[in-house]
Every structure is written in C-alpha cells, then in structure tokens.
Design a protein around this motif. Structure first.
Motif, PDB file in Angstrom:
ATOM      1  N   SER A 224      -7.922   1.981  -5.431  1.00  0.00           N
ATOM      2  CA  SER A 224      -7.945   1.422  -6.575  1.00  0.00           C
ATOM      3  C   SER A 224      -8.109   2.334  -7.908  1.00  0.00           C
ATOM      4  O   SER A 224      -8.839   3.292  -7.584  1.00  0.00           O
ATOM      5  CB  SER A 224      -8.662  -0.057  -6.817  1.00  0.00           C
ATOM      6  OG  SER A 224      -8.258  -0.739  -5.630  1.00  0.00           O
ATOM      7  N   TYR A 225      -7.295   2.043  -8.869  1.00  0.00           N
ATOM      8  CA  TYR A 225      -7.776   2.723 -10.108  1.00  0.00           C
ATOM      9  C   TYR A 225      -7.405   1.945 -11.485  1.00  0.00           C
ATOM     10  O   TYR A 225      -6.634   0.973 -11.404  1.00  0.00           O
ATOM     11  CB  TYR A 225      -6.889   4.016 -10.118  1.00  0.00           C
ATOM     12  CG  TYR A 225      -7.160   4.993 -11.331  1.00  0.00           C
ATOM     13  CD1 TYR A 225      -7.788   5.933 -11.057  1.00  0.00           C
ATOM     14  CD2 TYR A 225      -6.642   4.682 -12.567  1.00  0.00           C
ATOM     15  CE1 TYR A 225      -7.917   7.008 -12.068  1.00  0.00           C
ATOM     16  CE2 TYR A 225      -7.047   5.744 -13.627  1.00  0.00           C
ATOM     17  CZ  TYR A 225      -7.647   6.850 -13.228  1.00  0.00           C
ATOM     18  OH  TYR A 225      -8.067   7.857 -14.063  1.00  0.00           O
ATOM     19  N   ASP A 226      -8.274   1.844 -12.450  1.00  0.00           N
ATOM     20  CA  ASP A 226      -8.099   1.075 -13.639  1.00  0.00           C
ATOM     21  C   ASP A 226      -7.821   2.211 -14.765  1.00  0.00           C
ATOM     22  O   ASP A 226      -8.516   3.251 -14.985  1.00  0.00           O
ATOM     23  CB  ASP A 226      -9.270   0.510 -14.147  1.00  0.00           C
ATOM     24  CG  ASP A 226      -9.905  -0.787 -13.209  1.00  0.00           C
ATOM     25  OD1 ASP A 226      -8.630  -1.179 -12.592  1.00  0.00           O
ATOM     26  OD2 ASP A 226     -10.778  -1.120 -13.101  1.00  0.00           O
ATOM     27  N   ILE A 227      -6.489   1.959 -15.210  1.00  0.00           N
ATOM     28  CA  ILE A 227      -5.907   2.882 -16.200  1.00  0.00           C
ATOM     29  C   ILE A 227      -6.885   2.293 -17.638  1.00  0.00           C
ATOM     30  O   ILE A 227      -6.508   0.974 -18.074  1.00  0.00           O
ATOM     31  CB  ILE A 227      -4.620   2.868 -16.569  1.00  0.00           C
ATOM     32  CG1 ILE A 227      -3.758   3.412 -15.375  1.00  0.00           C
ATOM     33  CG2 ILE A 227      -3.807   3.790 -17.741  1.00  0.00           C
ATOM     34  CD1 ILE A 227      -2.306   3.041 -15.361  1.00  0.00           C
ATOM     35  N   SER A 239      -4.914  -2.529 -14.074  1.00  0.00           N
ATOM     36  CA  SER A 239      -5.436  -2.229 -12.556  1.00  0.00           C
ATOM     37  C   SER A 239      -4.256  -1.866 -11.767  1.00  0.00           C
ATOM     38  O   SER A 239      -3.376  -2.810 -11.843  1.00  0.00           O
ATOM     39  CB  SER A 239      -6.151  -3.676 -12.141  1.00  0.00           C
ATOM     40  OG  SER A 239      -7.215  -3.890 -12.730  1.00  0.00           O
ATOM     41  N   THR A 240      -4.477  -0.747 -11.217  1.00  0.00           N
ATOM     42  CA  THR A 240      -3.554  -0.376 -10.398  1.00  0.00           C
ATOM     43  C   THR A 240      -3.753   0.549  -9.118  1.00  0.00           C
ATOM     44  O   THR A 240      -5.056   0.400  -8.557  1.00  0.00           O
ATOM     45  CB  THR A 240      -2.318   0.596 -11.219  1.00  0.00           C
ATOM     46  OG1 THR A 240      -1.372   0.847 -10.668  1.00  0.00           O
ATOM     47  CG2 THR A 240      -3.177   1.877 -11.828  1.00  0.00           C
ATOM     48  N   LEU A 241      -2.954   1.131  -8.654  1.00  0.00           N
ATOM     49  CA  LEU A 241      -3.234   2.007  -7.354  1.00  0.00           C
ATOM     50  C   LEU A 241      -3.053   3.440  -7.836  1.00  0.00           C
ATOM     51  O   LEU A 241      -2.389   3.987  -8.461  1.00  0.00           O
ATOM     52  CB  LEU A 241      -2.564   1.566  -6.296  1.00  0.00           C
ATOM     53  CG  LEU A 241      -2.736   0.277  -5.677  1.00  0.00           C
ATOM     54  CD1 LEU A 241      -1.251  -0.087  -4.944  1.00  0.00           C
ATOM     55  CD2 LEU A 241      -3.605   0.205  -4.767  1.00  0.00           C
ATOM     56  N   SER A 242      -3.906   4.412  -6.966  1.00  0.00           N
ATOM     57  CA  SER A 242      -3.891   5.828  -7.311  1.00  0.00           C
ATOM     58  C   SER A 242      -3.621   6.658  -5.828  1.00  0.00           C
ATOM     59  O   SER A 242      -4.027   5.972  -4.601  1.00  0.00           O
ATOM     60  CB  SER A 242      -4.865   6.200  -7.827  1.00  0.00           C
ATOM     61  OG  SER A 242      -6.312   6.503  -7.210  1.00  0.00           O
ATOM     62  N   VAL A 243      -3.080   7.559  -6.051  1.00  0.00           N
ATOM     63  CA  VAL A 243      -2.848   8.510  -4.647  1.00  0.00           C
ATOM     64  C   VAL A 243      -2.973  10.071  -5.142  1.00  0.00           C
ATOM     65  O   VAL A 243      -2.334  10.405  -6.195  1.00  0.00           O
ATOM     66  CB  VAL A 243      -1.728   8.178  -4.061  1.00  0.00           C
ATOM     67  CG1 VAL A 243      -0.333   8.525  -4.757  1.00  0.00           C
ATOM     68  CG2 VAL A 243      -1.174   9.174  -2.570  1.00  0.00           C
TER      69      VAL A 243
END
Length: 308
Positions: A224-227, A239-243
């Motif tokens: 999970s990742y918040d821009i 709120s999104t996803l990271s890789v």
C-alpha cells in the motif's frame, strides 16, 4: 609531419574505441521516468565502466526489457518487480522460468488510475462498461492494471472496452475524450500525469483498503502507498498500490561485470539524481527490496563490501 603525428595519435585512440562494446539499457516510453533514468545510468556506465559504451533504448518497458535481457539483446533493463518475479518463477507472461537476477532496486512505481473529474467516475468498480487504457502492450502497467481489475471481478476482455496505450497516448486520449480512464504505473510525480493535471481537471482514483488487501494477497510484490496531496495539480491524497522497479540482468552475466556496473552506479548515483529525483531512493539499503528474485552474485559482492 602533421599527418604522421595524426596517424600515430589515431593508432593510440582507436583500439580503446574499438574495444569498448556497445550496450543497450531497456527503458520505456520517453514520457515516463524509465527513459531519463536509463539515459543517466548509461552515461555513468559509459564513463566509469571499462570497455562499456551504453545507451538508453526506448521500449514498451518491463516485459519487453526482461525478454531482451534474457535473449542477450540488452545489458540490463528497468522493469517492475512483479514482472521480474513472474519471469523468475515462469508465471504470467512467461511460460517457463527465465534466467534473471537483479543488480539492485531503483524506486517504487505507483498505480495511477486516471480519469477526468467531469467523467463522474469515482471508484475502480465504476470502470465496468467504460473505455479504459490498460497501458502499453508488453508493459508492467498493462500487467498490473489487468491483474488489479481482474482481482476485483472485472474481466478486461468482456467488462471493459480495453485499449493498450503508452503514457503519453493515454493522457492524450483522456484529454481528447477517446477513453474514460487510463492506468499509468510510474514513479511519484511521473511527467505524463503531471502534465495533464496542469491542463485538465483530473481525478486519480483511490484503491480502497479492502481492494488493496484482495490484490496483495495474490500479488505479494505490491504494498500500500499514499500519494500525498498536491503532488499533482489540484489532486488530493490518493490511496494506491506500489511496486519496486529493479534493474534486471541475465543471470549468466559475469560476476566482474555485475560488480563493476553496481559499483559505478552507486558511486556516481549523484549524477543520476541530478536527472531523476526518484533516484534518491536508489540506495544500497534498498537494493534487495524485491523479495523472491536473487541479486546477481557480482552485485551482492559489491554490496557486501560496503555494508560491513
């Protein structure tokens, strides 16, 4: 006398030029972060690794880069970690296990699901029945977007009108009303999103905690990742996803070459950071961020020598 001296000078210069081999680094489209990152890295390697003359090559990104590295067409490629993990395991787009290693991790890619504010679309579930760009063919964006939608029960072949466009094509199509939404999986502040946000009122769709949990259960390379708000003009926190992106190489690369490439990159990373801000996250401490794919032994040797 002048001609004789010139000839002698050329005799001394030419062997080094001839002996330096030409190599390509696989990147992506010119509107993303991969291309300038690869270009800056190519310059560092050309200047600091003996007998290496490297250049950045525009490609469709992760899948293509991984395949070309395995075939020996490229010395290295920038790719999303999930794609490299699939290649190592022989899953997804890769029918058999591929001989891949990583030199080191670069920076995290973030899932940007773009639409215009006037579209009325506020969630991923509302993409059903819409015209959606899933990313360039053979790109990590296309792999990720399809997997994300399918994890939510949206069949990309039946439930949406899918097209496959690169970053700039996606934002142009969105601006021109040719698509309703599009995916860009790139670093925070990626140019294509920054540019369209300056000229249009856009929305970057958030991924709910429940949607993220369902996806990460099946695809553990993501987190999970918040821009933060205002990274993009008039766009609030998302709120999104990271890789993580990694530098993928053929596992058969010599240990000396892998060591020298890794050493030159880290010792001159300041030059790369002048071109790409996201390179601030390219550190020895982050080198093994992609779990499941081994670092090349030559890269590991260099990291061990400086992390003692």
């Amino acid at each position: 006398m002048f001609k004789r001296n010139l000839l002698l000078a050329l005799l001394f210069i030419l062997p080094s030029a001839v002996n330096a081999e030409n190599y390509s680094i696989g990147t992506g489209g010119q509107s993303g972060i991969y291309y300038p990152f690869g270009g800056a890295l190519a310059k560092v390697w050309s200047e600091h690794v003996p007998d290496v003359n490297a250049k950045a090559e525009v490609t469709a990104a992760s899948v293509e880069n991984t395949i070309k590295v395995v075939r020996g067409d490229m010395i290295a490629g920038i790719a999303m970690g999930n794609v490299v993990l699939d290649a190592y395991k022989g899953e997804g787009k890769f029918p058999t296990k591929m001989p891949v290693n990583t030199l080191f991790a670069l920076y995290p890619n973030l899932v940007h699901t773009l639409t215009l504010e006037k579209s009325g679309i506020t969630s991923l579930s509302q993409l059903k029945g819409k015209r959606v760009s899933l990313g360039a063919p053979a790109s990590g964006t296309a792999v990720t977007s399809a997997a994300l939608l399918e994890s939510l029960g949206i069949d990309v072949k039946k439930d949406i009108d899918a097209v496959y466009l690169n970053y700039s094509e996606t934002t142009n199509a969105l601006a021109n009303g040719q698509i309703d939404a599009g995916f860009i999986v790139g670093g925070q502040g990626v140019g294509a999103v920054t540019q369209i946000a300056l000229t249009h009122k856009i929305k970057v769709l958030s991924i709910t905690p429940e949607e993220s949990a369902m996806f990460m259960k099946k695809y553990p390379a993501y987190s999970s990742y918040d821009i933060p708000a205002d990274v993009y003009n008039n766009v609030g926190e998302v709120s999104t996803l990271s890789v993580w992106n990694v530098l993928v190489v053929n596992a058969k690369m010599s240990d000396d070459m892998a060591y020298n490439l890794t050493k030159a990159a880290y010792e001159n990373i300041g030059d790369v950071r002048k071109v790409v801000k996201m390179a601030e996250m390219t550190t020895p401490e982050n080198a093994d961020r992609l779990q499941g794919v081994p670092l090349h032994p030559g890269a590991q040797k260099y990291l061990d020598s400086i992390m003692k």
